[in-house]
Design a protein around this motif. Structure first.
Motif, PDB file in Angstrom:
ATOM      1  N   LEU A 118       0.844  -1.201   0.000  1.00 38.96           N
ATOM      2  CA  LEU A 118       0.000   0.000   0.000  1.00 38.96           C
ATOM      3  C   LEU A 118       0.878   1.250   0.000  1.00 38.96           C
ATOM      4  CD1 LEU A 118      -2.260  -1.984   0.490  1.00 38.96           C
ATOM      5  CD2 LEU A 118      -3.047  -0.606   2.402  1.00 38.96           C
ATOM      6  N   VAL A 119       0.787   2.023  -1.073  1.00 41.72           N
ATOM      7  CA  VAL A 119       1.627   3.223  -1.228  1.00 41.72           C
ATOM      8  C   VAL A 119       0.751   4.467  -1.137  1.00 41.72           C
ATOM      9  CG1 VAL A 119       3.224   4.446  -2.760  1.00 41.72           C
ATOM     10  CG2 VAL A 119       3.198   1.932  -2.732  1.00 41.72           C
ATOM     11  N   PHE A 120       1.183   5.396  -0.286  1.00 46.73           N
ATOM     12  CA  PHE A 120       0.450   6.663  -0.114  1.00 46.73           C
ATOM     13  C   PHE A 120       1.169   7.739  -0.916  1.00 46.73           C
ATOM     14  CE2 PHE A 120      -0.609  10.624   2.121  1.00 46.73           C
ATOM     15  CZ  PHE A 120      -1.993  10.506   2.196  1.00 46.73           C
ATOM     16  N   LEU A 121       0.425   8.409  -1.794  1.00 46.91           N
ATOM     17  CA  LEU A 121       0.995   9.519  -2.556  1.00 46.91           C
ATOM     18  C   LEU A 121       0.593  10.825  -1.862  1.00 46.91           C
ATOM     19  CD1 LEU A 121       2.699   9.981  -5.141  1.00 46.91           C
ATOM     20  CD2 LEU A 121       0.554  10.378  -6.370  1.00 46.91           C
ATOM     21  N   ALA A 122       1.594  11.566  -1.414  1.00 49.95           N
ATOM     22  CA  ALA A 122       1.348  12.795  -0.650  1.00 49.95           C
ATOM     23  C   ALA A 122       1.707  14.023  -1.490  1.00 49.95           C
ATOM     24  CB  ALA A 122       2.182  12.784   0.625  1.00 49.95           C
ATOM     25  N   PRO A 123       1.027  15.138  -1.259  1.00 51.30           N
ATOM     26  CA  PRO A 123       1.397  16.376  -1.962  1.00 51.30           C
ATOM     27  C   PRO A 123       2.590  17.031  -1.263  1.00 51.30           C
ATOM     28  CG  PRO A 123      -0.454  16.786  -0.501  1.00 51.30           C
ATOM     29  CD  PRO A 123      -0.129  15.315  -0.367  1.00 51.30           C
ATOM     30  N   PRO A 124       3.325  17.903  -1.959  1.00 44.26           N
ATOM     31  CA  PRO A 124       4.422  18.621  -1.294  1.00 44.26           C
ATOM     32  C   PRO A 124       3.903  19.503  -0.165  1.00 44.26           C
ATOM     33  CG  PRO A 124       4.556  18.870  -3.690  1.00 44.26           C
ATOM     34  CD  PRO A 124       3.252  18.195  -3.396  1.00 44.26           C
ATOM     35  N   SER A 125       2.658  19.985  -0.285  1.00 47.38           N
ATOM     36  CA  SER A 125       2.042  20.791   0.778  1.00 47.38           C
ATOM     37  C   SER A 125       0.531  20.784   0.534  1.00 47.38           C
ATOM     38  CB  SER A 125       2.536  22.249   0.726  1.00 47.38           C
ATOM     39  OG  SER A 125       2.055  22.870  -0.463  1.00 47.38           O
ATOM     40  N   TRP A 126      -0.230  21.166   1.571  1.00 50.09           N
ATOM     41  CA  TRP A 126      -1.686  21.245   1.417  1.00 50.09           C
ATOM     42  C   TRP A 126      -2.053  22.315   0.381  1.00 50.09           C
ATOM     43  CZ3 TRP A 126      -5.649  18.270   2.395  1.00 50.09           C
ATOM     44  CH2 TRP A 126      -6.934  18.805   2.296  1.00 50.09           C
ATOM     45  N   GLU A 127      -1.333  23.417   0.392  1.00 48.19           N
ATOM     46  CA  GLU A 127      -1.611  24.511  -0.555  1.00 48.19           C
ATOM     47  C   GLU A 127      -1.421  24.029  -2.000  1.00 48.19           C
ATOM     48  OE1 GLU A 127       0.372  24.769   2.181  1.00 48.19           O
ATOM     49  OE2 GLU A 127      -1.201  25.809   3.316  1.00 48.19           O
ATOM     50  N   GLU A 128      -0.382  23.236  -2.211  1.00 47.36           N
ATOM     51  CA  GLU A 128      -0.126  22.723  -3.568  1.00 47.36           C
ATOM     52  C   GLU A 128      -1.228  21.731  -3.979  1.00 47.36           C
ATOM     53  OE1 GLU A 128       1.674  23.545  -6.001  1.00 47.36           O
ATOM     54  OE2 GLU A 128       1.714  21.763  -7.274  1.00 47.36           O
ATOM     55  N   LEU A 129      -1.719  20.951  -3.015  1.00 45.25           N
ATOM     56  CA  LEU A 129      -2.818  20.020  -3.321  1.00 45.25           C
ATOM     57  C   LEU A 129      -4.047  20.802  -3.805  1.00 45.25           C
ATOM     58  CD1 LEU A 129      -3.959  17.068  -3.186  1.00 45.25           C
ATOM     59  CD2 LEU A 129      -4.873  17.706  -0.951  1.00 45.25           C
ATOM     60  N   GLU A 130      -4.396  21.845  -3.072  1.00 45.00           N
ATOM     61  CA  GLU A 130      -5.549  22.665  -3.456  1.00 45.00           C
ATOM     62  C   GLU A 130      -5.337  23.270  -4.839  1.00 45.00           C
ATOM     63  OE1 GLU A 130      -6.860  24.677   0.740  1.00 45.00           O
ATOM     64  OE2 GLU A 130      -7.726  25.396  -1.136  1.00 45.00           O
ATOM     65  N   ARG A 131      -4.111  23.776  -5.061  1.00 44.16           N
ATOM     66  CA  ARG A 131      -3.794  24.390  -6.349  1.00 44.16           C
ATOM     67  C   ARG A 131      -3.994  23.379  -7.488  1.00 44.16           C
ATOM     68  NH1 ARG A 131       0.051  27.619  -4.432  1.00 44.16           N
ATOM     69  NH2 ARG A 131       1.567  25.933  -4.281  1.00 44.16           N
ATOM     70  N   ARG A 132      -3.535  22.152  -7.275  1.00 47.40           N
ATOM     71  CA  ARG A 132      -3.642  21.135  -8.332  1.00 47.40           C
ATOM     72  C   ARG A 132      -5.102  20.762  -8.592  1.00 47.40           C
ATOM     73  NH1 ARG A 132       1.480  17.077  -6.939  1.00 47.40           N
ATOM     74  NH2 ARG A 132       3.051  18.714  -7.143  1.00 47.40           N
ATOM     75  N   LEU A 133      -5.845  20.582  -7.494  1.00 53.51           N
ATOM     76  CA  LEU A 133      -7.242  20.163  -7.652  1.00 53.51           C
ATOM     77  C   LEU A 133      -8.060  21.260  -8.348  1.00 53.51           C
ATOM     78  CD1 LEU A 133      -9.227  17.897  -7.138  1.00 53.51           C
ATOM     79  CD2 LEU A 133      -9.573  18.776  -4.825  1.00 53.51           C
ATOM     80  N   ARG A 134      -7.875  22.495  -7.899  1.00 52.78           N
ATOM     81  CA  ARG A 134      -8.607  23.610  -8.536  1.00 52.78           C
ATOM     82  C   ARG A 134      -8.105  23.820  -9.965  1.00 52.78           C
ATOM     83  NH1 ARG A 134     -11.366  25.652  -4.253  1.00 52.78           N
ATOM     84  NH2 ARG A 134     -10.271  25.653  -2.254  1.00 52.78           N
ATOM     85  N   GLY A 135      -6.793  23.709 -10.135  1.00 49.30           N
ATOM     86  CA  GLY A 135      -6.189  23.960 -11.454  1.00 49.30           C
ATOM     87  C   GLY A 135      -6.610  22.931 -12.490  1.00 49.30           C
ATOM     88  N   ARG A 136      -6.950  21.722 -12.048  1.00 48.60           N
ATOM     89  CA  ARG A 136      -7.386  20.691 -13.011  1.00 48.60           C
ATOM     90  C   ARG A 136      -8.663  21.109 -13.709  1.00 48.60           C
ATOM     91  NH1 ARG A 136      -8.126  14.823 -10.600  1.00 48.60           N
ATOM     92  NH2 ARG A 136     -10.093  15.702  -9.909  1.00 48.60           N
ATOM     93  N   GLY A 137      -9.504  21.821 -12.982  1.00 48.29           N
ATOM     94  CA  GLY A 137     -10.687  22.415 -13.608  1.00 48.29           C
ATOM     95  C   GLY A 137     -11.757  21.428 -14.019  1.00 48.29           C
ATOM     96  N   THR A 138     -11.804  20.259 -13.369  1.00 52.77           N
ATOM     97  CA  THR A 138     -12.780  19.247 -13.786  1.00 52.77           C
ATOM     98  C   THR A 138     -14.009  19.188 -12.889  1.00 52.77           C
ATOM     99  OG1 THR A 138     -11.405  17.644 -12.594  1.00 52.77           O
ATOM    100  CG2 THR A 138     -11.174  17.706 -14.995  1.00 52.77           C
ATOM    101  N   GLU A 139     -13.952  19.853 -11.729  1.00 53.56           N
ATOM    102  CA  GLU A 139     -15.088  19.785 -10.806  1.00 53.56           C
ATOM    103  C   GLU A 139     -15.552  21.187 -10.436  1.00 53.56           C
ATOM    104  OE1 GLU A 139     -12.436  17.601 -10.118  1.00 53.56           O
ATOM    105  OE2 GLU A 139     -13.594  15.872 -10.817  1.00 53.56           O
ATOM    106  N   PRO A 140     -16.853  21.341 -10.168  1.00 56.76           N
ATOM    107  CA  PRO A 140     -17.359  22.626  -9.680  1.00 56.76           C
ATOM    108  C   PRO A 140     -16.920  22.853  -8.227  1.00 56.76           C
ATOM    109  CG  PRO A 140     -19.132  20.998  -9.771  1.00 56.76           C
ATOM    110  CD  PRO A 140     -17.922  20.346 -10.364  1.00 56.76           C
TER     111      PRO A 140
END
Ligand code: ATP
Ligand SMILES: Nc1nc2c(ncn2[C@@H]2O[C@H](COP(=O)(O)O)[C@@H](O)[C@H]2O)c(=O)[nH]1
Length: 186
Positions: A118-140
């Motif tokens: 079981l491998v956990f993929l972590a973001p470099p930071s919480w802020e970067e995670l938010e940036r990636r999720l919002r930046g993907r632009g696939t969800e409202p």
């Protein structure tokens, strides 16, 4: 050929799991990625049978009742599950096999296949995670909020995994993951 050890990749929504897996499969086509079933609607560009098998609620219920799913979970308002037979067939054939699933699914795999990696993929930071999720632009925005809420729970469960890889560089994570998969089979 010997039975291989199943590898599971999990981590919060937007961390880059699909990106890493796509790169891994480009560089290592011998790795087989399970195609999940989901009740989520396809995003633009997604094809039935490629990214997912898209199903309605009745079909998903039927798959649960018939025991055809190795694991399944509800995530941010949709259901997702791993078809059991395809995974077991690949493992029995000795094919390096990867699941990209959420925390609830990873826990179910741990319970039914103690030997899985079981491998956990972590973001470099919480802020970067938010940036990636919002930046993907696939969800409202409301769905992004639900996914971030789930992300907090996923981040708190990191210690349940065998190890963590931080997704700063997709290339570095792919190299580490392929090395782990090879090591796990030796
Ligand atoms: N190492 C990275 N550096 C910068 N951006 C990245 C990196 N890895 C992925 N991304 C970007 O982050 C966004 C989210 O990636 P991806 O869709 O692969 O995440 P995911 O973990 O599969 O999400 P979900 O669980 O919601 O399906 C994408 O726009 C992707 O291009
Ligand atoms: N438990 C499972 N989780 C799965 C499966 N397939 C995908 N997922 C996870 O769902 C979320 C959302 O995916 P998205 O494609 O809507 O962004 C993400 O964490 C996936 O890893 C599965 O079969 N079982």
């Amino acid at each position: 050929m010997p039975q291989t050890r199943l590898t599971v990749l999990s981590g919060p929504s937007g961390v880059g799991k699909s990106t890493v897996v796509a790169e891994l499969r480009r560089a290592h086509p011998e790795v087989w990625l399970s195609v999940s079933v989901t009740t989520r609607k396809p995003r633009p560009g997604e094809t039935h049978g490629v990214e997912y098998f898209f199903a309605d609620d009745a079909e998903f219920d039927r798959l649960i009742e018939s025991g055809e799913l190795l694991e399944w979970a509800e995530f941010a308002g949709n259901r997702y599950g791993t078809p059991r037979a395809a995974v077991l067939d690949r493992l029995a054939a000795g094919t390096p096999t990867l699941l990209e699933i959420d925390l609830q699914g990873a826990r179910q795999v741990r319970a039914s296949m103690a030997e899985a990696l079981l491998v956990f993929l972590a973001p470099p930071s919480w802020e970067e995670l938010e940036r990636r999720l919002r930046g993907r632009g696939t969800e409202p925005p409301d769905v992004i909020a639900r996914r971030l809420e789930a992300g907090l729970i996923e981040m708190a469960a990191e210690k349940e995994f065998d190890l963590t890889l931080v997704n700063t560089s997709v290339q570095d994570v792919c190299q580490a993951l392929i090395a782990l998969m090879a090591e796990a089979d030796n």
